[in-house]
Design a protein around this motif. Structure first.
Motif, PDB file in Angstrom:
ATOM      1  N   ALA A   1      -0.791   6.708   7.705  1.00 52.32           N
ATOM      2  CA  ALA A   1      -0.328   5.774   6.666  1.00 52.32           C
ATOM      3  C   ALA A   1      -1.478   4.877   6.203  1.00 52.32           C
ATOM      4  O   ALA A   1      -1.573   4.532   5.019  1.00 52.32           O
ATOM      5  N   ILE A   2      -2.354   4.511   7.140  1.00 48.56           N
ATOM      6  CA  ILE A   2      -3.498   3.669   6.760  1.00 48.56           C
ATOM      7  C   ILE A   2      -4.451   4.458   5.855  1.00 48.56           C
ATOM      8  O   ILE A   2      -4.948   3.950   4.850  1.00 48.56           O
ATOM      9  N   VAL A   3      -4.677   5.728   6.206  1.00 47.59           N
ATOM     10  CA  VAL A   3      -5.514   6.571   5.339  1.00 47.59           C
ATOM     11  C   VAL A   3      -4.867   6.665   3.950  1.00 47.59           C
ATOM     12  O   VAL A   3      -5.543   6.555   2.916  1.00 47.59           O
TER      13      VAL A   3
ATOM     14  N   GLY B   1     -12.829   6.784   6.055  1.00 46.64           N
ATOM     15  CA  GLY B   1     -11.366   6.798   6.142  1.00 46.64           C
ATOM     16  C   GLY B   1     -10.884   6.843   7.590  1.00 46.64           C
ATOM     17  O   GLY B   1      -9.985   6.094   7.992  1.00 46.64           O
ATOM     18  N   ALA B   2     -11.507   7.719   8.384  1.00 47.67           N
ATOM     19  CA  ALA B   2     -11.143   7.794   9.807  1.00 47.67           C
ATOM     20  C   ALA B   2     -11.458   6.473  10.491  1.00 47.67           C
ATOM     21  O   ALA B   2     -10.675   5.988  11.328  1.00 47.67           O
ATOM     22  N   GLY B   3     -12.588   5.896  10.115  1.00 48.25           N
ATOM     23  CA  GLY B   3     -13.004   4.646  10.739  1.00 48.25           C
ATOM     24  C   GLY B   3     -12.045   3.509  10.442  1.00 48.25           C
ATOM     25  O   GLY B   3     -11.659   2.752  11.336  1.00 48.25           O
ATOM     26  N   ILE B   4     -11.628   3.395   9.187  1.00 45.42           N
ATOM     27  CA  ILE B   4     -10.717   2.316   8.810  1.00 45.42           C
ATOM     28  C   ILE B   4      -9.382   2.468   9.544  1.00 45.42           C
ATOM     29  O   ILE B   4      -8.817   1.494  10.062  1.00 45.42           O
ATOM     30  N   ALA B   5      -8.885   3.714   9.611  1.00 43.14           N
ATOM     31  CA  ALA B   5      -7.591   3.939  10.267  1.00 43.14           C
ATOM     32  C   ALA B   5      -7.671   3.658  11.761  1.00 43.14           C
ATOM     33  O   ALA B   5      -6.803   2.992  12.336  1.00 43.14           O
ATOM     34  N   ALA B   6      -8.716   4.182  12.407  1.00 46.64           N
ATOM     35  CA  ALA B   6      -8.827   3.988  13.865  1.00 46.64           C
ATOM     36  C   ALA B   6      -9.111   2.523  14.190  1.00 46.64           C
ATOM     37  O   ALA B   6      -8.574   1.984  15.173  1.00 46.64           O
TER      38      ALA B   6
ATOM     39  N   GLY C   1      -9.585  15.334   6.433  1.00 46.22           N
ATOM     40  CA  GLY C   1     -10.626  15.131   7.444  1.00 46.22           C
ATOM     41  C   GLY C   1     -10.509  13.755   8.084  1.00 46.22           C
ATOM     42  O   GLY C   1     -10.656  13.609   9.304  1.00 46.22           O
ATOM     43  N   ALA C   2     -10.236  12.747   7.259  1.00 47.03           N
ATOM     44  CA  ALA C   2     -10.083  11.379   7.782  1.00 47.03           C
ATOM     45  C   ALA C   2      -8.918  11.319   8.765  1.00 47.03           C
ATOM     46  O   ALA C   2      -9.033  10.751   9.859  1.00 47.03           O
ATOM     47  N   ARG C   3      -7.794  11.927   8.384  1.00 43.61           N
ATOM     48  CA  ARG C   3      -6.613  11.902   9.268  1.00 43.61           C
ATOM     49  C   ARG C   3      -6.885  12.615  10.583  1.00 43.61           C
ATOM     50  O   ARG C   3      -6.555  12.121  11.664  1.00 43.61           O
ATOM     51  N   ALA C   4      -7.485  13.802  10.487  1.00 45.39           N
ATOM     52  CA  ALA C   4      -7.719  14.593  11.709  1.00 45.39           C
ATOM     53  C   ALA C   4      -8.703  13.894  12.631  1.00 45.39           C
ATOM     54  O   ALA C   4      -8.540  13.899  13.859  1.00 45.39           O
ATOM     55  N   MET C   5      -9.725  13.258  12.050  1.00 45.08           N
ATOM     56  CA  MET C   5     -10.693  12.555  12.904  1.00 45.08           C
ATOM     57  C   MET C   5     -10.077  11.304  13.513  1.00 45.08           C
ATOM     58  O   MET C   5     -10.296  11.008  14.701  1.00 45.08           O
ATOM     59  N   ALA C   6      -9.314  10.556  12.714  1.00 47.92           N
ATOM     60  CA  ALA C   6      -8.683   9.344  13.267  1.00 47.92           C
ATOM     61  C   ALA C   6      -7.762   9.713  14.423  1.00 47.92           C
ATOM     62  O   ALA C   6      -7.755   9.047  15.469  1.00 47.92           O
ATOM     63  N   ALA C   7      -6.991  10.786  14.247  1.00 47.74           N
ATOM     64  CA  ALA C   7      -6.065  11.206  15.310  1.00 47.74           C
ATOM     65  C   ALA C   7      -6.838  11.642  16.550  1.00 47.74           C
ATOM     66  O   ALA C   7      -6.404  11.410  17.690  1.00 47.74           O
ATOM     67  N   THR C   8      -7.987  12.263  16.339  1.00 46.62           N
ATOM     68  CA  THR C   8      -8.795  12.708  17.487  1.00 46.62           C
ATOM     69  C   THR C   8      -9.380  11.503  18.223  1.00 46.62           C
ATOM     70  O   THR C   8      -9.442  11.491  19.458  1.00 46.62           O
ATOM     71  N   VAL C   9      -9.786  10.497  17.467  1.00 47.11           N
ATOM     72  CA  VAL C   9     -10.256   9.253  18.109  1.00 47.11           C
ATOM     73  C   VAL C   9      -9.134   8.667  18.966  1.00 47.11           C
ATOM     74  O   VAL C   9      -9.349   8.261  20.124  1.00 47.11           O
TER      75      VAL C   9
END
Ligand SMILES: [Zn+2]
Ligand SMILES: [Zn+2]
Length: 403
Positions: A13-15, A106-111, A363-371
């Motif tokens: 949702a943040i992404v 994007g991943a960074g902001i979400a995580a 990519g942002a979603r998948a990386m954030a979820a992996t973090v």
């Protein structure tokens, strides 16, 4: 017990909330290509986005003016998300690094928004000059990866691939020196540097029959005389020497050099060479991280493929160097049809297309979820660490970012 699925939904949702900004950043960088170590506008744009989202941003980190480090979280393991944003001379974002930069932000902001709640530390690292210059190696030497438990990025391609087939590379400049003479009036007084370079080239061609089938040596002439009636006193060639591993590269390099130098011996010339640092290492993929990325990418409806003979991206990247230092992954995310290769004008078009925009967000979603997995899934980071330690113990990973 944390509910990881619920956390990942919140990260999604943040992404989504930042989707317009992320896509706009990708498009802006794509439309305004900047070369290695000169990515000032991309650096500012990405750093501004991270800062606006509340991360603490250090611009020009590690003494590299176009690098940045953005941090969030105060306790727990540190996961680094890496951004690239340099373009290629002449063909712009034909490697799609605009997508890498925007997806990483994007991943960074979400995580980052979930870091304190989950108990993890995040580092979003802006790493310039992947296409030449090795920004990640410079940052590693400046200590940017100290305390980092795992590092990840995504790279656009024609397929969703688990990994790049990244082999080690070192580039070498070779210059032959002879003696000029009139080519008709007094050729016996000359020593022909072009002949030396040609013989060196031919020697490498002969060597190619007797190297491993997965090694590559390719060179060009960069200086070959000025006029046909002047015996060339100077000639130069430029070579890429590649081997699947850094150990293989270390064995191959002296053989290539001997072949090149023999051209000088045969013609009475002298030769000098200059290895261009940093060498890029092969990629040591962390399978425990890839498995988690695979599951997380599937949440966007993409299935991660393993490279095959016909479906692979073969190249070299400074992420390889980082993968010898900390557990790392470098999956590829599809933005083009499979038959469109990176580093082509066609691929540059796809990197700035709707498919490129989708790759930024997926990519942002998948990386954030992996973090989030690495922070909070019981045993996940331990599995990542044990696998990396086994690779260090076996010599598969060197423990150094420099080759
Ligand atoms: Zn690239
Ligand atoms: Zn590239």
């Amino acid at each position: 017990m944390v509910d990881l699925d619920a956390l990942k939904d919140r990260a999604d949702a943040i992404v989504a909330d930042h989707a317009d900004d992320l896509v706009a950043a990708s498009r802006r960088i794509h439309a305004d290509p900047e070369l290695a170590f000169a990515e000032g506008r991309a650096h500012d744009l990405l750093a501004d986005l991270l800062e606006a989202a509340g991360l603490a941003v250090e611009r020009g980190t590690g003494g590299v003016p176009t690098a940045f480090a953005a941090r969030a979280g105060t306790s727990g393991p540190t996961v680094a998300v890496l951004c690239e944003y340099d373009a290629l001379p002449g063909i712009g974002h034909a490697c799609g690094h605009n997508i890498i930069g925007a997806a990483g932000v994007g991943a960074g902001i979400a995580a980052a928004a979930l870091a304190d709640e989950v108990g993890g530390r995040l580092l979003v690292l802006g790493t310039p000059a992947e296409e030449g210059g090795g920004g990640k190696v410079a940052l590693a030497e400046a200590g940017a990866f100290e305390g980092v438990d795992a590092a990840l990025m995504v790279h656009p391609a024609g397929l969703d691939l688990a990994r790049i087939t990244a082999i080690a590379i070192h580039q070498v400049q070779v210059t032959y020196h002879g003696r000029a003479a009139h080519a008709a009036a007094a050729p016996h007084l000359g020593r022909n540097a072009l002949d030396a370079a040609v013989l060196g080239y031919q020697n490498v061609a002969a060597l190619r029959q007797h190297i491993r089938p997965d090694e590559r040596i390719h060179g060009i002439f960069t200086e070959a005389g000025t006029a046909p009636n002047v015996v060339p006193e100077r000639a130069s060639t430029f070579w890429y020497v590649r081997s699947p591993t850094v150990a293989g590269l270390a064995e191959l390099k002296p053989r290539v050099l001997a072949a090149l130098e023999a051209g000088a011996a045969a013609t009475g010339c002298t030769v000098e060479h200059h290895w261009q640092d940093p060498a890029y290492a092969d990629m040591v993929d962390n399978e425990a991280m890839i498995e988690r990325y695979r599951r997380n990418l599937a949440r966007s409806g993409r299935s991660l493929l393993e490279p095959s003979r016909d479906q692979a991206v073969v190249g070299s990247t400074d992420m390889g160097n980082i993968s010898h230092l900390v557990p790392s992954i470098h999956p590829m995310i599809a933005v083009s049809p499979p038959d469109v290769a990176i580093h082509t004008v066609d691929f540059a078009r796809f990197a700035g297309s709707d498919a490129g925009d989708r790759a930024v967000l997926d990519g942002a979603r998948a990386m954030a979820a992996t973090v989030l997995d690495l922070w909070a899934e019981p045993g996940a980071l331990e599995a990542v660490r044990l696998e990396f330690e086994a690779k260090l113990a076996s010599g598969r990973a060197t423990g150094r970012a420099t080759v």
